[in-house]
Scaffold this motif. Structure first.
Motif, PDB file in Angstrom:
ATOM      1  N   VAL A 278       0.838  -1.206   0.000  1.00  0.00           N
ATOM      2  CA  VAL A 278       0.000   0.000   0.000  1.00  0.00           C
ATOM      3  C   VAL A 278       0.867   1.248   0.000  1.00  0.00           C
ATOM      4  O   VAL A 278       0.643   2.183  -0.788  1.00  0.00           O
ATOM      5  N   VAL A 279       1.875   1.293   0.882  1.00  0.00           N
ATOM      6  CA  VAL A 279       2.737   2.483   0.971  1.00  0.00           C
ATOM      7  C   VAL A 279       3.507   2.679  -0.333  1.00  0.00           C
ATOM      8  O   VAL A 279       3.607   3.803  -0.843  1.00  0.00           O
ATOM      9  N   THR A 281       2.686   1.726  -3.321  1.00  0.00           N
ATOM     10  CA  THR A 281       1.760   2.169  -4.364  1.00  0.00           C
ATOM     11  C   THR A 281       1.422   3.646  -4.207  1.00  0.00           C
ATOM     12  O   THR A 281       1.372   4.402  -5.192  1.00  0.00           O
ATOM     13  N   LEU A 282       1.203   4.098  -2.972  1.00  0.00           N
ATOM     14  CA  LEU A 282       0.872   5.506  -2.730  1.00  0.00           C
ATOM     15  C   LEU A 282       2.050   6.410  -3.085  1.00  0.00           C
ATOM     16  O   LEU A 282       1.855   7.518  -3.615  1.00  0.00           O
ATOM     17  N   ILE A 283       3.266   5.965  -2.808  1.00  0.00           N
ATOM     18  CA  ILE A 283       4.446   6.761  -3.164  1.00  0.00           C
ATOM     19  C   ILE A 283       4.586   6.854  -4.680  1.00  0.00           C
ATOM     20  O   ILE A 283       4.838   7.934  -5.234  1.00  0.00           O
ATOM     21  N   ALA A 285       2.255   6.663  -6.828  1.00  0.00           N
ATOM     22  CA  ALA A 285       1.167   7.470  -7.360  1.00  0.00           C
ATOM     23  C   ALA A 285       1.301   8.944  -7.003  1.00  0.00           C
ATOM     24  O   ALA A 285       0.515   9.775  -7.473  1.00  0.00           O
ATOM     25  N   VAL A 287       0.822  10.225  -4.092  1.00  0.00           N
ATOM     26  CA  VAL A 287      -0.078  10.587  -2.998  1.00  0.00           C
ATOM     27  C   VAL A 287       0.692  10.751  -1.695  1.00  0.00           C
ATOM     28  O   VAL A 287       0.345  11.580  -0.848  1.00  0.00           O
ATOM     29  N   LEU A 288       1.752   9.987  -1.536  1.00  0.00           N
ATOM     30  CA  LEU A 288       2.541   9.994  -0.305  1.00  0.00           C
ATOM     31  C   LEU A 288       3.998  10.248  -0.647  1.00  0.00           C
ATOM     32  O   LEU A 288       4.512   9.710  -1.621  1.00  0.00           O
TER      33      LEU A 288
END
Length: 483
Positions: A278-279, A281-283, A285, A287-288
């Motif tokens: 999850v982390v 993927t967010l990085i 994208a 988002v994070l």
């Protein structure tokens, strides 16, 4: 090692590939040469025959072996140690007993299957079958009816987890060869395994159990498991073919671990790995932002690290119950020796697949199938099926098929690669027959003759594999759109 320019045309390369596979089968099945030796020998001969320069043959051999072994050895080692601790401390018995009592008599087969699915995360198929055998027979004798009602859901659950879900060596090796993210393969393979188990195994077991009556076998009939999970007087209980067993020693006098603790131990690596995915993927994208905390979560969620943490927690929470640390260390050390063969065979399968890829044989085969208009996902399934039927080992079929199509997987997203692994695993599951050790384990343990085993186990393995492939095919367009 990257693929070299092919030394021969497509037709010659395909003939070399066919001859290599045929020789491998003759050496393993007819000559009965050890699979590891046969794979290394055939890899060497294939590399020379395919025109790989002699000076680079050693690199071609070791490249595929080391890249596969580097991922597989850690995961298999940690997984089998965790499985051994759960088995020896009575965790498997607690898991099954609790689920059966909570689901009720009518759903006892479903409860056994769920227990096997949970316990099948860290333990191999044959080890799980041996560990669960007394539980299956006890429940079947208690509630009555055909043994198939109870045996197939549990055995099929171990088969599904072994073929589709890391840290089992087949999917790990396939993901490595396809350069995929093992965390994504786990998050995709787990729900696919659960759904395909329900459709292809549980529902099938209800149907076939009403039509084929398999009586209780004499094996372990009437025996209860001791505190170590072993059946008294039985030479097979507590020992396994892949090293998750070992011989139990002194009877444990402390209470077994609670159901909640066993469940938490099995869910811990799943949570850590999911956090990593999850982390990450967010990085990716945007988002994070990448920071120390996010990097720590990514590190903790790396599959080997997650399994190491889980194993340490298991040692601290259940391994020390009634044992010294030295005794616990000896217990898990006994589990490691027998899995050496499995790890080496898996690495050698990666070596063979790497040679096929380096020589251009893999690309020639997949391009030939592609020229027939066969999509990549179906190519993966068909190649794995052919290898499974030919030589029996699902793990060898997984690693070899992945090596053959690896060149076609370049440029695919992680989700597509994960579905490709599922398709390969599905093909490596179907049509289990007499050259598969699992076929004989099921036949012997459940007291079935060969004809009955074909009608039950072989058909069930096929419905399981087809269900998994159907799910991968349904998700493939969505994965392509997301990528």
């Amino acid at each position: 090692m990257d693929a070299l320019a092919p030394a021969y045309g497509t037709g010659v390369l395909l003939l070399i590939a066919a001859a290599a596979v045929a020789l491998l089968l003759v050496l393993i099945i007819v000559v009965r040469l050890h699979a590891f030796i046969a794979l290394v020998l055939v890899s060497l001969l294939t590399a020379v025959a395919a025109g790989i320069p002699l000076a680079t043959v050693p690199e071609a051999l070791t490249s595929g072996f080391s890249s596969t072994l580097g991922s597989v050895a850690l995961l298999v080692g940690f997984g089998v140690m965790l499985g051994r601790l759960l088995e020896a401390t009575g965790g498997a018995q607690v898991l099954a007993d609790t689920l059966v009592s909570r689901f009720g008599e009518k759903r006892a087969p479903f409860a056994l299957g769920v227990a096997a699915l949970i316990f099948g995360f860290p333990i191999f198929f044959d080890a799980g079958l041996v560990v669960f055998l007394p539980i299956i027979l006890t429940v079947a004798r208690r509630f009555g009816g055909s043994l198939l009602y109870y045996a197939l859901p549990a055995a099929g659950a171990f088969a599904a987890m072994h073929a589709l879900v890391p840290p089992h060596p087949g999917p790990v090796a396939a993901a490595t060869l396809l350069r995929g993210d093992i965390g994504v393969v786990l998050l995709v393979g787990l729900p696919v395994a659960l759904i395909s188990w329900y459709v292809g195994v549980y529902l099938f077991s209800r149907w076939i159990g009403a039509r084929v009556d398999v009586a209780m076998p004499d094996l372990l009939l009437g025996q209860q498991r001791d505190a170590h999970g072993d059946a008294p007087g039985d030479a097979t209980a507590g020992t396994t073919g892949d090293g998750a067993g070992g011989t139990a020693t002194a009877t444990r006098t402390t209470a077994p671990p609670s159901f909640g603790l066993v469940l938490a131990l099995l869910l811990l690596p799943m949570v850590l790995i999911a956090g990593n995915t999850v982390v990450s993927t967010l990085i990716q994208a945007g988002v994070l932002d990448s920071n120390g905390f996010a990097d720590a979560l990514i590190l903790l969620g790396q599959t080997p690290v997650a399994l190491l943490i889980t194993l340490l927690v298991a040692i601290a929470t259940i391994g020390r119950r009634g044992r010294s640390l030295a005794q616990t260390t000896s217990l898990i050390d006994d589990a490691l020796g027998p899995i050496c063969s499995i790890i080496l065979i898996t690495g050698a399968g990666g070596m063979f697949g790497g040679v096929l890829r380096t020589s251009g044989i893999g690309e020639a085969l997949t391009s030939s199938l592609g020229g027939l208009g066969i999509p990549l996902l179906l190519q993966a399934f068909l190649i794995a099926t052919a290898l499974r039927v030919a030589q029996g080992s699902a793990t060898v079929a997984l690693t070899t098929a992945a090596g053959l199509i690896a060149s076609q997987a370049d440029g695919l997203g992680n989700l597509q690669v994960a579905l490709l692994v599922v398709a390969i695993a599905a093909g490596a599951t179907v049509l289990s027959h007499v050259n598969d050790s699992g076929f004989w384990l099921v036949s012997r343990f459940f007291g079935m003759d060969v004809k009955t085993t074909f009608k039950t186990w072989t058909v069930m393995e096929t419905t399981l594999g087809l269900s998994a492939f159907a799910l991968a095919a349904l998700l493939w367009p969505l994965a392509g759109a997301i990528t």
